[in-house]
Structures are given as C-alpha cells and as structure tokens.
Design an enzyme around this catalytic site. Structure first.
Site, PDB file in Angstrom:
ATOM      1  N   GLY A 251      -7.633  -9.602   2.574  1.00 17.21           N
ATOM      2  CA  GLY A 251      -7.175  -8.216   2.428  1.00 17.21           C
ATOM      3  C   GLY A 251      -6.169  -8.099   1.294  1.00 17.21           C
ATOM      4  O   GLY A 251      -5.288  -8.940   1.177  1.00 17.21           O
TER       5      GLY A 251
ATOM      6  N   ALA B 150       4.376 -13.678 -11.408  1.00 20.71           N
ATOM      7  CA  ALA B 150       5.454 -14.651 -11.237  1.00 20.71           C
ATOM      8  C   ALA B 150       4.928 -16.083 -11.305  1.00 20.71           C
ATOM      9  O   ALA B 150       5.546 -16.948 -11.926  1.00 20.71           O
ATOM     10  CB  ALA B 150       6.166 -14.408  -9.909  1.00 20.71           C
TER      11      ALA B 150
ATOM     12  N   THR C 270       2.177 -17.078 -12.828  1.00 17.43           N
ATOM     13  CA  THR C 270       1.724 -17.324 -14.201  1.00 17.43           C
ATOM     14  C   THR C 270       2.897 -17.607 -15.128  1.00 17.43           C
ATOM     15  O   THR C 270       2.918 -18.609 -15.848  1.00 17.43           O
ATOM     16  CB  THR C 270       0.950 -16.082 -14.732  1.00 17.43           C
ATOM     17  OG1 THR C 270      -0.131 -15.825 -13.843  1.00 17.43           O
ATOM     18  CG2 THR C 270       0.416 -16.321 -16.142  1.00 17.43           C
TER      19      THR C 270
ATOM     20  N   ARG D  58     -14.272 -11.434   0.273  1.00 19.40           N
ATOM     21  CA  ARG D  58     -14.433 -12.341   1.412  1.00 19.40           C
ATOM     22  C   ARG D  58     -15.629 -13.217   1.072  1.00 19.40           C
ATOM     23  O   ARG D  58     -16.614 -12.739   0.519  1.00 19.40           O
ATOM     24  CB  ARG D  58     -14.606 -11.525   2.684  1.00 19.40           C
ATOM     25  CG  ARG D  58     -13.318 -10.708   2.946  1.00 19.40           C
ATOM     26  CD  ARG D  58     -13.113 -10.315   4.371  1.00 19.40           C
ATOM     27  NE  ARG D  58     -11.699 -10.177   4.684  1.00 19.40           N
ATOM     28  CZ  ARG D  58     -10.992  -9.043   4.573  1.00 19.40           C
ATOM     29  NH1 ARG D  58     -11.544  -7.940   4.120  1.00 19.40           N
ATOM     30  NH2 ARG D  58      -9.718  -9.017   4.902  1.00 19.40           N
ATOM     31  N   CYS D  59     -15.514 -14.503   1.327  1.00 21.13           N
ATOM     32  CA  CYS D  59     -16.536 -15.443   0.859  1.00 21.13           C
ATOM     33  C   CYS D  59     -16.995 -16.331   2.009  1.00 21.13           C
ATOM     34  O   CYS D  59     -16.282 -17.235   2.431  1.00 21.13           O
ATOM     35  CB  CYS D  59     -15.964 -16.283  -0.285  1.00 21.13           C
ATOM     36  SG  CYS D  59     -17.068 -17.597  -0.832  1.00 21.13           S
TER      37      CYS D  59
ATOM     38  N   ASP E  33      -3.826 -14.858   6.749  1.00 22.91           N
ATOM     39  CA  ASP E  33      -4.150 -15.916   7.696  1.00 22.91           C
ATOM     40  C   ASP E  33      -5.469 -16.637   7.377  1.00 22.91           C
ATOM     41  O   ASP E  33      -5.521 -17.869   7.313  1.00 22.91           O
ATOM     42  CB  ASP E  33      -4.258 -15.197   9.047  1.00 22.91           C
ATOM     43  CG  ASP E  33      -4.182 -16.138  10.186  1.00 22.91           C
ATOM     44  OD1 ASP E  33      -3.160 -16.809  10.303  1.00 22.91           O
ATOM     45  OD2 ASP E  33      -5.167 -16.194  10.953  1.00 22.91           O
TER      46      ASP E  33
ATOM     47  N   THR F 202      -0.006 -10.181   2.727  1.00 24.93           N
ATOM     48  CA  THR F 202      -0.673  -9.339   3.730  1.00 24.93           C
ATOM     49  C   THR F 202       0.280  -8.243   4.183  1.00 24.93           C
ATOM     50  O   THR F 202       1.473  -8.508   4.374  1.00 24.93           O
ATOM     51  CB  THR F 202      -1.138 -10.158   4.954  1.00 24.93           C
ATOM     52  OG1 THR F 202      -1.454  -9.242   6.022  1.00 24.93           O
ATOM     53  CG2 THR F 202      -0.073 -11.121   5.473  1.00 24.93           C
TER      54      THR F 202
ATOM     55  N   ASP G 114       0.255  -7.001   7.002  1.00 27.85           N
ATOM     56  CA  ASP G 114       0.424  -7.096   8.461  1.00 27.85           C
ATOM     57  C   ASP G 114       1.690  -7.836   8.901  1.00 27.85           C
ATOM     58  O   ASP G 114       2.082  -7.736  10.053  1.00 27.85           O
ATOM     59  CB  ASP G 114      -0.781  -7.815   9.089  1.00 27.85           C
ATOM     60  CG  ASP G 114      -2.088  -7.124   8.762  1.00 27.85           C
ATOM     61  OD1 ASP G 114      -2.061  -5.904   8.536  1.00 27.85           O
ATOM     62  OD2 ASP G 114      -3.133  -7.794   8.725  1.00 27.85           O
TER      63      ASP G 114
ATOM     64  N   ASP H 189       2.017 -10.861   9.606  1.00 31.47           N
ATOM     65  CA  ASP H 189       1.681 -11.643  10.805  1.00 31.47           C
ATOM     66  C   ASP H 189       1.655 -13.153  10.568  1.00 31.47           C
ATOM     67  O   ASP H 189       1.038 -13.878  11.339  1.00 31.47           O
ATOM     68  CB  ASP H 189       0.323 -11.172  11.370  1.00 31.47           C
ATOM     69  CG  ASP H 189      -0.807 -11.333  10.368  1.00 31.47           C
ATOM     70  OD1 ASP H 189      -0.538 -11.627   9.187  1.00 31.47           O
ATOM     71  OD2 ASP H 189      -1.971 -11.152  10.767  1.00 31.47           O
TER      72      ASP H 189
ATOM     73  N   ARG I 151      -3.602  -5.722  12.463  1.00 33.19           N
ATOM     74  CA  ARG I 151      -4.473  -6.805  12.913  1.00 33.19           C
ATOM     75  C   ARG I 151      -3.807  -7.683  13.973  1.00 33.19           C
ATOM     76  O   ARG I 151      -3.321  -8.764  13.682  1.00 33.19           O
ATOM     77  CB  ARG I 151      -4.903  -7.667  11.725  1.00 33.19           C
ATOM     78  CG  ARG I 151      -6.187  -8.394  12.043  1.00 33.19           C
ATOM     79  CD  ARG I 151      -6.801  -9.038  10.877  1.00 33.19           C
ATOM     80  NE  ARG I 151      -5.995 -10.097  10.335  1.00 33.19           N
ATOM     81  CZ  ARG I 151      -6.427 -10.983   9.462  1.00 33.19           C
ATOM     82  NH1 ARG I 151      -7.654 -10.910   9.039  1.00 33.19           N
ATOM     83  NH2 ARG I 151      -5.648 -11.915   9.001  1.00 33.19           N
TER      84      ARG I 151
ATOM     85  N   GLY J 180      11.435   7.894  13.658  1.00 35.04           N
ATOM     86  CA  GLY J 180      11.911   8.562  14.874  1.00 35.04           C
ATOM     87  C   GLY J 180      10.776   8.910  15.819  1.00 35.04           C
ATOM     88  O   GLY J 180      10.843   9.905  16.551  1.00 35.04           O
TER      89      GLY J 180
HETATM   90  P1  ADP Z   1      -7.063 -12.756   5.123  1.00 36.86           P
HETATM   91  O1  ADP Z   1      -6.697 -13.851   4.177  1.00 36.86           O
HETATM   92  O2  ADP Z   1      -6.533 -11.432   4.672  1.00 36.86           O
HETATM   93  O3  ADP Z   1      -6.686 -13.099   6.555  1.00 36.86           O
HETATM   94  P2  ADP Z   1      -9.918 -13.232   5.756  1.00 36.86           P
HETATM   95  O4  ADP Z   1      -9.671 -13.614   7.165  1.00 36.86           O
HETATM   96  O5  ADP Z   1     -11.045 -12.302   5.483  1.00 36.86           O
HETATM   97  O6  ADP Z   1      -8.640 -12.564   5.058  1.00 36.86           O
HETATM   98  O7  ADP Z   1     -10.140 -14.569   4.920  1.00 36.86           O
HETATM   99  C1  ADP Z   1     -10.368 -14.539   3.527  1.00 36.86           C
HETATM  100  C2  ADP Z   1     -11.303 -15.636   3.122  1.00 36.86           C
HETATM  101  O8  ADP Z   1     -10.741 -16.912   3.435  1.00 36.86           O
HETATM  102  C3  ADP Z   1     -12.662 -15.652   3.817  1.00 36.86           C
HETATM  103  O9  ADP Z   1     -13.577 -14.737   3.251  1.00 36.86           O
HETATM  104  C4  ADP Z   1     -13.101 -17.089   3.583  1.00 36.86           C
HETATM  105  O10 ADP Z   1     -13.628 -17.261   2.287  1.00 36.86           O
HETATM  106  C5  ADP Z   1     -11.795 -17.843   3.696  1.00 36.86           C
HETATM  107  N1  ADP Z   1     -11.660 -18.380   5.059  1.00 36.86           N
HETATM  108  C6  ADP Z   1     -11.239 -17.748   6.179  1.00 36.86           C
HETATM  109  N2  ADP Z   1     -11.322 -18.555   7.261  1.00 36.86           N
HETATM  110  C7  ADP Z   1     -11.837 -19.727   6.813  1.00 36.86           C
HETATM  111  C8  ADP Z   1     -12.199 -20.977   7.433  1.00 36.86           C
HETATM  112  N3  ADP Z   1     -12.037 -21.172   8.745  1.00 36.86           N
HETATM  113  N4  ADP Z   1     -12.716 -21.934   6.646  1.00 36.86           N
HETATM  114  C9  ADP Z   1     -12.884 -21.763   5.323  1.00 36.86           C
HETATM  115  N5  ADP Z   1     -12.580 -20.623   4.689  1.00 36.86           N
HETATM  116  C10 ADP Z   1     -12.069 -19.620   5.403  1.00 36.86           C
END
Ligand code: ADP
Length: 326
Positions: A14, A25, A27, A75-76, A106, A129, A131, A133, A175, A189
C-alpha cells in the site's frame, strides 16, 4: 559494510504519503556516502522483471512534497514463490545491486525477511504504511498525514451531522489496527471509536447506546476502523437501523482519499530521518532490520519482531476519548 557498492530502493504494498521523502533521503544519503543507487519500479514486481533505473541526486529533486511514490508500487504474487524470488535474485546480480532498502508495510517486510534469509542478502526496511501497525516503532511513514486527512474530513462531516442531528458512522482505514480510528476520534471530538483491538472484548456498539452517548449532543460521530473484526461502518449502521430505529443514521467511508495528499511536516521529517538511518544501518553492517523511531530516537527493529508482534493500542487514549465525549 562488507562489499556494498550499490543500493537498490523499492516501495511495495500500500502506498503512503512520505514514501517519496524516504526515497529521496535514501538516495541522497547513499550518494553522499559514496554508493551507487538504483531505483526499482513497482515493488517486487520490478525486481522480478528487471524494471530498474540508476538514480542520481536529480532523480529525487522536487519530490519531498509529493504524495504517492515515484517508484510506483504493486502487489507481486510471483515474489511469494521460490521461483519468483530466484528471478529477483538474478536481477539483483545482473544489476550489481548489493543491498536493498524496502519501503512498505507488514507484507512487504515479510517478503524482505524471507528473501534476505534465503539468499543471505542485506536488506533494511522502512515502515511505510498509513496504518501505523508495525511493532517496534512509535510511528510509521504516512500515518500522520492520513490522520490529518481524516481530521479534515470528519470536521466537514460534523457540520452536516450537527445541522441534521444525525448519527454518523465514518469508516477509516487501519487494517486490523485502530490507531487511525482512535486518534482520529480524539482529534475530531468524535463520540466514540470502534476498533478491532477492543471488538473481541466488548460489544462496543451496544455499550455506546446503553451509555446514552447521544444524550447531551445534537449530533454524534463514531469512527470505525475498517476490519472484519469490527464489521465495518455499513454493518454497524444496519444494526442500529434494526435495533435502535430512533436514530437517523448515515455512513461515510473515507476510502482511498486517506492515502493521498502532500505529506505533513511530521511525515517528511520522519521519512527523511528514517531514510538516512537506513543507509547508516547498512554502513554498520546491519541487515534484516526495520528502522523504527522510539521516543524520538532512531532504533533498529529485527524484521522478526516488527512483523510478528501485534502493536498494542494505548489504553490511556481510549480512556481519554471516553472521558472527553460525555
Ligand atoms: P503491505 O506491504 O502494504 O503490507 P502487501 O501485504 O500487499 O502490502 O505486501 C506487498 C507485497 O509483499 C506482496 O505483493 C508480495 O509481493 C510481498 N509479500 C507479502 N507477503 C509475502 C510473503 N509471505 N512472502 C513473500 N513475499 C511476500
């Protein structure tokens, strides 16, 4: 700082206001320290596909005030597989990147931790983030800006809520963490905050109604943290309509506007300090740590702690909100 010549930076998961200040910073501190810097686009996806550009100081000019992330984020799914991470490692070798700074939440730091241990690769994380968190840091990059955005929005909703004498449920992000909802409620408030940390202990809605939270008010605003645990603002509003039909209820979901906007001074300074600290950490041979801030001092938090532990909500804040909303 054994054998590090080139530092790669990526933003992942996110997006959060202040990520650009952090990119700048990292860089600038890295170049100042004599390192080469490479920007990796679209988070881990760019590592897998090799979308990488060398960054000079000018690449990060005029971005400190911008929301979002110039490196883009994504997201990958592939990075969650050993095959995807193998491709990422090959890209790093090919590009001559010896260390990584990962800015994200996270999930991103979980990915960083797994990759770092599989390939014995130096990675330092920055908590990016809205959040707030992540355990081990008082604040995350983006949280203060999001909180200020929530405050501005709720102030506006208060005007209409008062005019119509309505009960408003305003859903904010978080979240599974109630920091934005609770501190947003104190800052505006609001009459109450419904947060996941408390949802399992008491029926917060029933408690509010029983306490006659609207007795002395001609409008009521309740901030609700978006989470399956609280049920979200829509679910709560439905409950009120069914169980307490005397209330004129409305719902506002603030949604993605909480992520946007120019970062506040607090976030810009936090991101700048943390970005510089990430380079210091690599110089000190630190790895697998997230940069945190505690009592205004930079700290190193092992990934294992930052990710695994739930960051507790400060109960004093809950008490304050209760006392001030009579
Ligand atoms: P955030 O970092 O905001 O919590 P996500 O939970 O979507 O966002 O995680 C971002 C990216 O981090 C994922 O799309 C993935 O590529 C990688 N990622 C998250 N969890 C794992 C995992 N358990 N193992 C490997 N890569 C992860």
């Amino acid at each position: 700082m054994a054998g590090i010549n080139c530092i790669g930076i990526l933003t992942s998961g996110g997006d959060a206001p202040g990520m650009n200040a952090a990119i700048r910073a990292v860089t600038r501190s890295a170049i100042f320290g004599g390192f080469k810097v490479k920007g990796i686009y679209r988070g881990y996806r760019g590592l897998v596909t090799g979308e990488i550009v060398e960054f000079k100081t000018q690449n990060v000019s005029n971005i400190i005030q911008m929301g979002g992330t110039i490196l883009k984020t994504a997201r990958c799914k592939e990075f969650q597989t050993p095959e995807g991470r193998q491709l990422a490692y090959e890209t790093l070798k090919k590009e001559g990147i010896d260390a990584l700074v990962v800015i994200g939440g996270d999930g991103s730091l979980t990915g960083a931790r797994i990759f770092a241990s599989e390939y014995n690769f130096p990675i330092v994380g920055l908590p990016g983030t809205i959040d707030n968190d992540l355990f081990g840091t008082d604040k995350t990059i983006g949280y203060d800006t999001a909180l200020n955005t929530i405050m501005e929005c709720v102030d506006k909703i208060r005007d209409t809520a008062t005019s119509h004498e309505r009960l408003f449920f305003i859903e904010v992000m978080g979240r599974d963490a109630g920091f934005l909802a609770l501190n947003g409620a104190i800052a505006t408030g609001a009459e109450a905050a419904i947060i996941p940390e408390i949802s399992t202990e008491v029926d917060q809605l029933a408690e509010l109604i029983q306490n006659g939270f609207r007795k002395s008010k001609n409008s009521s605003i309740v901030l609700v943290a978006e989470s399956p645990v609280t049920g979200g603002a829509m679910t709560l509003a439905e409950r009120v309509k069914n169980e307490y039909p005397q209330y004129d209820v409305r719902v506002t979901i603030l949604g993605h506007l909480q992520r946007g906007g120019s970062p506040t001074a607090t976030d810009r300074i936090l991101a700048s300090r943390m970005g510089a600290a990430a380079v210091d950490a690599l110089l000190e041979d630190q790895r697998n740590v997230m940069i945190g801030i505690r009592n205004d001092e930079i700290v190193y938090v092992p990934f294992s702690k930052a990710i695994k532990n739930d960051k507790p909500i400060n109960r004093e804040l809950l008490n304050t909100l209760r006392r001030l909303s009579i």
